[in-house]
Write a protein that holds these residues in place. Structure first.
Motif, PDB file in Angstrom:
ATOM      1  N   LYS A  27       0.835  -1.208   0.000  1.00  6.90           N
ATOM      2  CA  LYS A  27       0.000   0.000   0.000  1.00  6.90           C
ATOM      3  C   LYS A  27       0.870   1.258   0.000  1.00  6.90           C
ATOM      4  CE  LYS A  27      -3.697   2.146   2.697  1.00  6.90           C
ATOM      5  NZ  LYS A  27      -3.146   3.092   3.663  1.00  6.90           N
ATOM      6  N   SER A  49      -2.173   4.780  -3.277  1.00  3.99           N
ATOM      7  CA  SER A  49      -2.759   5.454  -2.106  1.00  3.99           C
ATOM      8  C   SER A  49      -1.827   6.522  -1.576  1.00  3.99           C
ATOM      9  CB  SER A  49      -2.995   4.404  -0.990  1.00  3.99           C
ATOM     10  OG  SER A  49      -3.347   5.017   0.240  1.00  3.99           O
ATOM     11  N   HIS A  51      -2.674   7.468   1.430  1.00  9.57           N
ATOM     12  CA  HIS A  51      -3.148   7.234   2.798  1.00  9.57           C
ATOM     13  C   HIS A  51      -4.200   8.266   3.206  1.00  9.57           C
ATOM     14  CE1 HIS A  51       0.046   4.320   2.872  1.00  9.57           C
ATOM     15  NE2 HIS A  51       0.963   5.261   2.713  1.00  9.57           N
ATOM     16  N   GLY A  52      -5.073   8.563   2.277  1.00 10.98           N
ATOM     17  CA  GLY A  52      -6.155   9.502   2.581  1.00 10.98           C
ATOM     18  C   GLY A  52      -5.674  10.935   2.704  1.00 10.98           C
ATOM     19  N   ARG A  54      -3.276  11.986   4.407  1.00  9.37           N
ATOM     20  CA  ARG A  54      -2.988  12.278   5.817  1.00  9.37           C
ATOM     21  C   ARG A  54      -1.510  12.287   6.149  1.00  9.37           C
ATOM     22  NH1 ARG A  54      -4.214   8.823   9.145  1.00  9.37           N
ATOM     23  NH2 ARG A  54      -5.123  10.031  10.823  1.00  9.37           N
ATOM     24  N   ASP A  82      -7.044   3.879  -3.277  1.00 13.28           N
ATOM     25  CA  ASP A  82      -7.870   4.550  -2.271  1.00 13.28           C
ATOM     26  C   ASP A  82      -7.422   5.983  -2.098  1.00 13.28           C
ATOM     27  OD1 ASP A  82      -5.858   4.879  -0.302  1.00 13.28           O
ATOM     28  OD2 ASP A  82      -6.573   3.227   0.941  1.00 13.28           O
ATOM     29  N   SER A  83      -8.138   6.701  -1.260  1.00 17.86           N
ATOM     30  CA  SER A  83      -7.915   8.104  -0.898  1.00 17.86           C
ATOM     31  C   SER A  83      -8.831   9.027  -1.691  1.00 17.86           C
ATOM     32  CB  SER A  83      -6.459   8.541  -1.068  1.00 17.86           C
ATOM     33  OG  SER A  83      -5.595   7.727  -0.285  1.00 17.86           O
ATOM     34  N   GLY A  84      -9.989   9.277  -1.120  1.00 18.19           N
ATOM     35  CA  GLY A  84     -10.890  10.261  -1.694  1.00 18.19           C
ATOM     36  C   GLY A  84     -11.891   9.722  -2.697  1.00 18.19           C
ATOM     37  N   TYR A  86     -15.255   8.671  -2.992  1.00 21.20           N
ATOM     38  CA  TYR A  86     -16.419   8.741  -2.100  1.00 21.20           C
ATOM     39  C   TYR A  86     -17.754   8.623  -2.814  1.00 21.20           C
ATOM     40  CZ  TYR A  86     -13.081  10.526   1.347  1.00 21.20           C
ATOM     41  OH  TYR A  86     -12.024  10.674   2.201  1.00 21.20           O
ATOM     42  N   ILE A 104     -12.454   1.911   0.230  1.00 20.51           N
ATOM     43  CA  ILE A 104     -13.132   3.073   0.805  1.00 20.51           C
ATOM     44  C   ILE A 104     -12.751   3.176   2.277  1.00 20.51           C
ATOM     45  CG2 ILE A 104     -15.405   3.998   1.405  1.00 20.51           C
ATOM     46  CD1 ILE A 104     -16.321   2.335  -1.178  1.00 20.51           C
ATOM     47  N   GLY A 105     -12.214   4.298   2.675  1.00 23.97           N
ATOM     48  CA  GLY A 105     -11.757   4.477   4.054  1.00 23.97           C
ATOM     49  C   GLY A 105     -12.772   5.170   4.926  1.00 23.97           C
ATOM     50  N   ARG A 106     -12.711   6.495   4.966  1.00 21.83           N
ATOM     51  CA  ARG A 106     -13.512   7.234   5.937  1.00 21.83           C
ATOM     52  C   ARG A 106     -15.024   7.142   5.763  1.00 21.83           C
ATOM     53  NH1 ARG A 106      -9.100  11.863   5.801  1.00 21.83           N
ATOM     54  NH2 ARG A 106      -8.940  10.824   3.793  1.00 21.83           N
ATOM     55  N   PRO A 107     -15.561   7.023   4.536  1.00 16.39           N
ATOM     56  CA  PRO A 107     -17.033   7.030   4.439  1.00 16.39           C
ATOM     57  C   PRO A 107     -17.723   5.995   5.320  1.00 16.39           C
ATOM     58  CG  PRO A 107     -16.103   7.380   2.272  1.00 16.39           C
ATOM     59  CD  PRO A 107     -14.941   7.079   3.200  1.00 16.39           C
TER      60      PRO A 107
HETATM   61  C1  LIG Z   1      -7.862   7.712  11.351  1.00 11.45           C
HETATM   62  C2  LIG Z   1      -7.105   7.064  10.226  1.00 11.45           C
HETATM   63  C3  LIG Z   1      -5.982   6.298  10.519  1.00 11.45           C
HETATM   64  C4  LIG Z   1      -5.259   5.703   9.496  1.00 11.45           C
HETATM   65  N1  LIG Z   1      -4.152   4.929   9.796  1.00 11.45           N
HETATM   66  C5  LIG Z   1      -3.447   4.344   8.796  1.00 11.45           C
HETATM   67  C6  LIG Z   1      -2.306   3.527   9.089  1.00 11.45           C
HETATM   68  O1  LIG Z   1      -1.920   3.339  10.249  1.00 11.45           O
HETATM   69  N2  LIG Z   1      -1.645   2.968   8.058  1.00 11.45           N
HETATM   70  C7  LIG Z   1      -2.050   3.152   6.757  1.00 11.45           C
HETATM   71  O2  LIG Z   1      -1.430   2.613   5.833  1.00 11.45           O
HETATM   72  N3  LIG Z   1      -3.134   3.928   6.453  1.00 11.45           N
HETATM   73  C8  LIG Z   1      -3.826   4.498   7.438  1.00 11.45           C
HETATM   74  N4  LIG Z   1      -4.921   5.285   7.131  1.00 11.45           N
HETATM   75  C9  LIG Z   1      -5.296   5.486   5.733  1.00 11.45           C
HETATM   76  C10 LIG Z   1      -6.306   4.448   5.299  1.00 11.45           C
HETATM   77  O3  LIG Z   1      -5.763   3.141   5.371  1.00 11.45           O
HETATM   78  C11 LIG Z   1      -6.734   4.692   3.857  1.00 11.45           C
HETATM   79  O4  LIG Z   1      -5.616   4.695   2.982  1.00 11.45           O
HETATM   80  C12 LIG Z   1      -7.466   6.007   3.696  1.00 11.45           C
HETATM   81  O5  LIG Z   1      -8.364   6.233   4.768  1.00 11.45           O
HETATM   82  C13 LIG Z   1      -8.209   6.001   2.368  1.00 11.45           C
HETATM   83  O6  LIG Z   1      -8.693   7.285   2.084  1.00 11.45           O
HETATM   84  P1  LIG Z   1     -10.216   7.725   2.359  1.00 11.45           P
HETATM   85  O7  LIG Z   1     -10.401   7.732   3.842  1.00 11.45           O
HETATM   86  O8  LIG Z   1     -10.243   9.081   1.756  1.00 11.45           O
HETATM   87  O9  LIG Z   1     -11.104   6.717   1.658  1.00 11.45           O
HETATM   88  C14 LIG Z   1      -5.664   5.876   8.146  1.00 11.45           C
HETATM   89  C15 LIG Z   1      -6.821   6.646   7.859  1.00 11.45           C
HETATM   90  C16 LIG Z   1      -7.531   7.246   8.879  1.00 11.45           C
HETATM   91  C17 LIG Z   1      -8.749   8.070   8.528  1.00 11.45           C
END
Ligand SMILES: Cc1cc2nc3c(=O)[nH]c(=O)nc-3n(C[C@H](O)[C@H](O)[C@H](O)COP(=O)(O)O)c2cc1C
Length: 155
Positions: A27, A49, A51-52, A54, A82-84, A86, A104-107
């Motif tokens: 990932k 990805s 990672h959203g 973040r 992934d990432s966005g 929605y 799909i992550g946060r939704p």
């Molecule tokens: C609160 C939170 C914690 C996360 N922690 C990790 C993590 O520890 N390792 C990782 O690879 N991705 C982490 N992610 C990212 C998610 O695995 C994923 O890639 C992301 O949420 C996808 O984007 P989306 O939320 O826009 O769908 C985290 C996401 C959130 C919201």
């Protein structure tokens, strides 16, 4: 020192590959060279990805990265993204650009917060329903038929 493990590198993927016949899905791939390297190391899948969004502020978006990554390794490895993503049309675009599936992550977390397990189920079901509708309204019957030419069908 308090975040992540900077010592992790590509050799760890090779070591992991030696130790298990389980599928490995790597990932965080955003560059076609990294995608090629992952394929060379024998992983079964990659997740395009950021990672959203973040981790690195201003990072390339997964959608933009997907174009070059899919050009580099499509057909050699399962490509998730992934990432966005929605909405149904977000998923449509990702599949058309070369993803085999979208994560799909946060939704579903938002759904969970609003209405527990049923809310999480609804959040995902709504995205699937939107995808279904987007496919139908743009003249498609199957996600398998989506390629880049389908993007113009969204208008
Ligand atoms: C609160 C939170 C914690 C996360 N922690 C990790 C993590 O520890 N390792 C990782 O690879 N991705 C982490 N992610 C990212 C998610 O695995 C994923 O890639 C992301 O949420 C996808 O984007 P989306 O939320 O826009 O769908 C985290 C996401 C959130 C919201």
């Amino acid at each position: 020192d308090i975040y992540s493990r900077p010592s992790l590198n590509w050799d760890d993927i090779a070591t992991l590959r030696d130790k298990t016949s389980l599928p490995i899905v790597l990932k965080g791939i955003l560059h076609p060279d990294d995608a090629r390297r992952a394929v060379d190391l024998g992983v079964e899948g990659i997740i395009v990805s950021n990672h959203g969004g973040r981790q690195v502020d201003g990072s390339i978006s997964s959608t933009d990265a997907l174009v070059d990554v899919a050009d580099a390794v499509a057909g050699q490895v399962t490509i998730l993204a992934d990432s966005g993503f929605y909405t149904g049309s977000d998923v449509f675009k990702a599949l058309a650009l070369g993803a085999d599936a979208v994560c799909i992550g946060r939704p579903h977390m938002y759904g969970l917060a609003l209405n527990g397990a049923a809310g999480a189920r609804d959040a995902v079901a709504n995205i699937i329903a939107e995808l279904d509708l987007t496919l139908g309204l743009s003249g498609h019957t199957d996600v398998a038929g989506l390629d880049r030419s389908a993007l113009k069908d969204l208008g």
